[in-house]
Design a protein around this motif. Structure first.
Motif, PDB file in Angstrom:
ATOM      1  N   ALA A   1     -30.749 -66.539 -11.515  1.00 28.14           N
ATOM      2  CA  ALA A   1     -30.792 -67.840 -10.831  1.00 28.14           C
ATOM      3  C   ALA A   1     -30.616 -67.659  -9.321  1.00 28.14           C
ATOM      4  N   ALA A   2     -29.681 -66.804  -8.929  1.00 28.69           N
ATOM      5  CA  ALA A   2     -29.427 -66.575  -7.505  1.00 28.69           C
ATOM      6  C   ALA A   2     -30.636 -65.930  -6.827  1.00 28.69           C
ATOM      7  N   ILE A   3     -31.243 -64.958  -7.479  1.00 23.54           N
ATOM      8  CA  ILE A   3     -32.434 -64.309  -6.913  1.00 23.54           C
ATOM      9  C   ILE A   3     -33.570 -65.312  -6.783  1.00 23.54           C
ATOM     10  N   ARG A   4     -33.751 -66.155  -7.785  1.00 24.39           N
ATOM     11  CA  ARG A   4     -34.796 -67.181  -7.714  1.00 24.39           C
ATOM     12  C   ARG A   4     -34.557 -68.122  -6.536  1.00 24.39           C
ATOM     13  N   HIS A   5     -33.283 -68.415  -6.257  1.00 28.88           N
ATOM     14  CA  HIS A   5     -32.990 -69.325  -5.151  1.00 28.88           C
ATOM     15  C   HIS A   5     -33.230 -68.656  -3.792  1.00 28.88           C
ATOM     16  N   CYS A   6     -32.672 -67.467  -3.618  1.00 33.30           N
ATOM     17  CA  CYS A   6     -32.710 -66.870  -2.269  1.00 33.30           C
ATOM     18  C   CYS A   6     -33.877 -65.933  -2.027  1.00 33.30           C
ATOM     19  N   GLY A   7     -34.500 -65.436  -3.076  1.00 37.80           N
ATOM     20  CA  GLY A   7     -35.623 -64.524  -2.888  1.00 37.80           C
ATOM     21  C   GLY A   7     -35.214 -63.141  -2.415  1.00 37.80           C
TER      22      GLY A   7
ATOM     23  N   VAL B   1     -24.623 -73.836  -2.050  1.00 38.99           N
ATOM     24  CA  VAL B   1     -24.981 -72.717  -1.185  1.00 38.99           C
ATOM     25  C   VAL B   1     -24.132 -72.799   0.078  1.00 38.99           C
ATOM     26  N   TRP B   2     -23.677 -71.639   0.533  1.00 34.63           N
ATOM     27  CA  TRP B   2     -22.970 -71.561   1.809  1.00 34.63           C
ATOM     28  C   TRP B   2     -23.775 -70.624   2.703  1.00 34.63           C
ATOM     29  N   ARG B   3     -23.164 -69.911   3.607  1.00 31.59           N
ATOM     30  CA  ARG B   3     -23.936 -69.106   4.559  1.00 31.59           C
ATOM     31  C   ARG B   3     -24.661 -67.942   3.871  1.00 31.59           C
ATOM     32  N   THR B   4     -23.923 -67.063   3.205  1.00 36.27           N
ATOM     33  CA  THR B   4     -24.543 -65.905   2.539  1.00 36.27           C
ATOM     34  C   THR B   4     -24.261 -65.896   1.039  1.00 36.27           C
TER      35      THR B   4
ATOM     36  N   TYR C   1     -18.500 -70.013 -13.760  1.00 30.93           N
ATOM     37  CA  TYR C   1     -18.991 -70.206 -12.396  1.00 30.93           C
ATOM     38  C   TYR C   1     -18.896 -68.861 -11.698  1.00 30.93           C
ATOM     39  N   LEU C   2     -20.024 -68.391 -11.178  1.00 34.97           N
ATOM     40  CA  LEU C   2     -20.070 -67.100 -10.504  1.00 34.97           C
ATOM     41  C   LEU C   2     -20.456 -67.283  -9.048  1.00 34.97           C
ATOM     42  N   THR C   3     -19.834 -66.501  -8.181  1.00 34.33           N
ATOM     43  CA  THR C   3     -20.208 -66.482  -6.770  1.00 34.33           C
ATOM     44  C   THR C   3     -21.090 -65.265  -6.560  1.00 34.33           C
ATOM     45  N   MET C   4     -22.295 -65.526  -6.085  1.00 35.63           N
ATOM     46  CA  MET C   4     -23.274 -64.468  -5.833  1.00 35.63           C
ATOM     47  C   MET C   4     -23.525 -64.404  -4.326  1.00 35.63           C
ATOM     48  N   VAL C   5     -23.718 -63.195  -3.808  1.00 39.41           N
ATOM     49  CA  VAL C   5     -23.981 -62.999  -2.388  1.00 39.41           C
ATOM     50  C   VAL C   5     -25.356 -62.369  -2.221  1.00 39.41           C
TER      51      VAL C   5
ATOM     52  N   LYS D   1     -25.986 -55.365   2.960  1.00 36.05           N
ATOM     53  CA  LYS D   1     -25.293 -56.244   3.898  1.00 36.05           C
ATOM     54  C   LYS D   1     -25.639 -57.701   3.594  1.00 36.05           C
ATOM     55  N   PRO D   2     -24.614 -58.584   3.622  1.00 36.51           N
ATOM     56  CA  PRO D   2     -24.879 -60.005   3.343  1.00 36.51           C
ATOM     57  C   PRO D   2     -25.917 -60.595   4.289  1.00 36.51           C
ATOM     58  N   MET D   3     -26.742 -61.467   3.751  1.00 35.11           N
ATOM     59  CA  MET D   3     -27.741 -62.139   4.577  1.00 35.11           C
ATOM     60  C   MET D   3     -27.806 -63.623   4.218  1.00 35.11           C
ATOM     61  N   PRO D   4     -28.291 -64.441   5.141  1.00 32.64           N
ATOM     62  CA  PRO D   4     -28.296 -65.895   4.921  1.00 32.64           C
ATOM     63  C   PRO D   4     -29.075 -66.323   3.680  1.00 32.64           C
ATOM     64  N   VAL D   5     -28.583 -67.416   3.085  1.00 37.64           N
ATOM     65  CA  VAL D   5     -29.173 -68.000   1.887  1.00 37.64           C
ATOM     66  C   VAL D   5     -29.877 -69.302   2.293  1.00 37.64           C
ATOM     67  N   PRO D   6     -31.069 -69.559   1.768  1.00 31.90           N
ATOM     68  CA  PRO D   6     -31.742 -70.830   2.075  1.00 31.90           C
ATOM     69  C   PRO D   6     -30.908 -72.023   1.600  1.00 31.90           C
TER      70      PRO D   6
END
Length: 176
Positions: free
Chosen positions: A50-56, A88-91, A116-120, A127-132
């Motif tokens: 789900a997280a990969i589908r959201h942020c690409g 969604v937050w920053r990363t 509930y899982l927190t994915m980065v 390295k963390p990068m911004p999430v849409p």
């Protein structure tokens, strides 16, 4: 322009993922039910998709909150994990997972767990990068986002309180 479009807001529906697996004897614990670790692993996998589908992008699991086991899963049942991004937050982002067991013969379905899982989101170097941004549509998605924000505030407050107490006691190490 293509990068801007790729990074644009995404709906919750776009992130939805579903994993289904038949539970066998190798998945059972000593009580004869499906081992909680098997359920947790499937939750992590569904949340990652789900997280990969959201942020690409690639993602890593930063934490799991509120893994709640409501009902046991039995050998021979289908285990279904349904996941979608709640906030969604920053990363980072929170992904909610609903777990169900299905008797494939009778069609009976029952809720068994939630998590509930927190994915980065991370780049190729980790390295963390911004999430849409996320587009919430309707009262259920709005509620889920509000509740995710509350869980995040509580996590951050708890972490700060613990670190402050450790500093005051001269125990800066997370393992001391």
């Amino acid at each position: 322009m293509a990068e801007e479009k790729r990074r644009g807001p995404r709906t919750v529906a776009r992130s939805r993922s579903e994993l289904i697996r038949w539970m066998g004897i190798q998945d059972a614990n000593s009580a004869g039910f499906i081992h909680g670790g098997v359920v947790m692993r499937m939750c992590d996998e569904a949340a990652g998709i789900a997280a990969i589908r959201h942020c690409g992008n690639r993602v890593v699991t930063a934490g799991m909150d509120r893994m709640t086991f409501l009902n046991p899963v039995h050998v021979g049942e289908l285990l279904r994990c349904v996941a979608s991004v709640n906030a969604v937050w920053r990363t980072s982002m929170e992904v909610g997972v609903r777990v169900e067991a299905e008797n494939a013969v009778t069609g009976e379905v029952r809720a068994t767990s939630t998590a509930y899982l927190t994915m980065v989101s991370v780049d190729v170097e980790g390295k963390p990068m911004p999430v849409p941004p996320i587009v919430v549509e309707g009262p259920i998605e709005e509620r889920r986002q509000r509740e995710a924000d509350t869980r995040r505030r509580n996590r951050l407050k708890e972490r700060e309180e613990i670190l402050e107490a450790r500093r005051a006691a001269g125990q800066d190490s997370p393992t001391s």
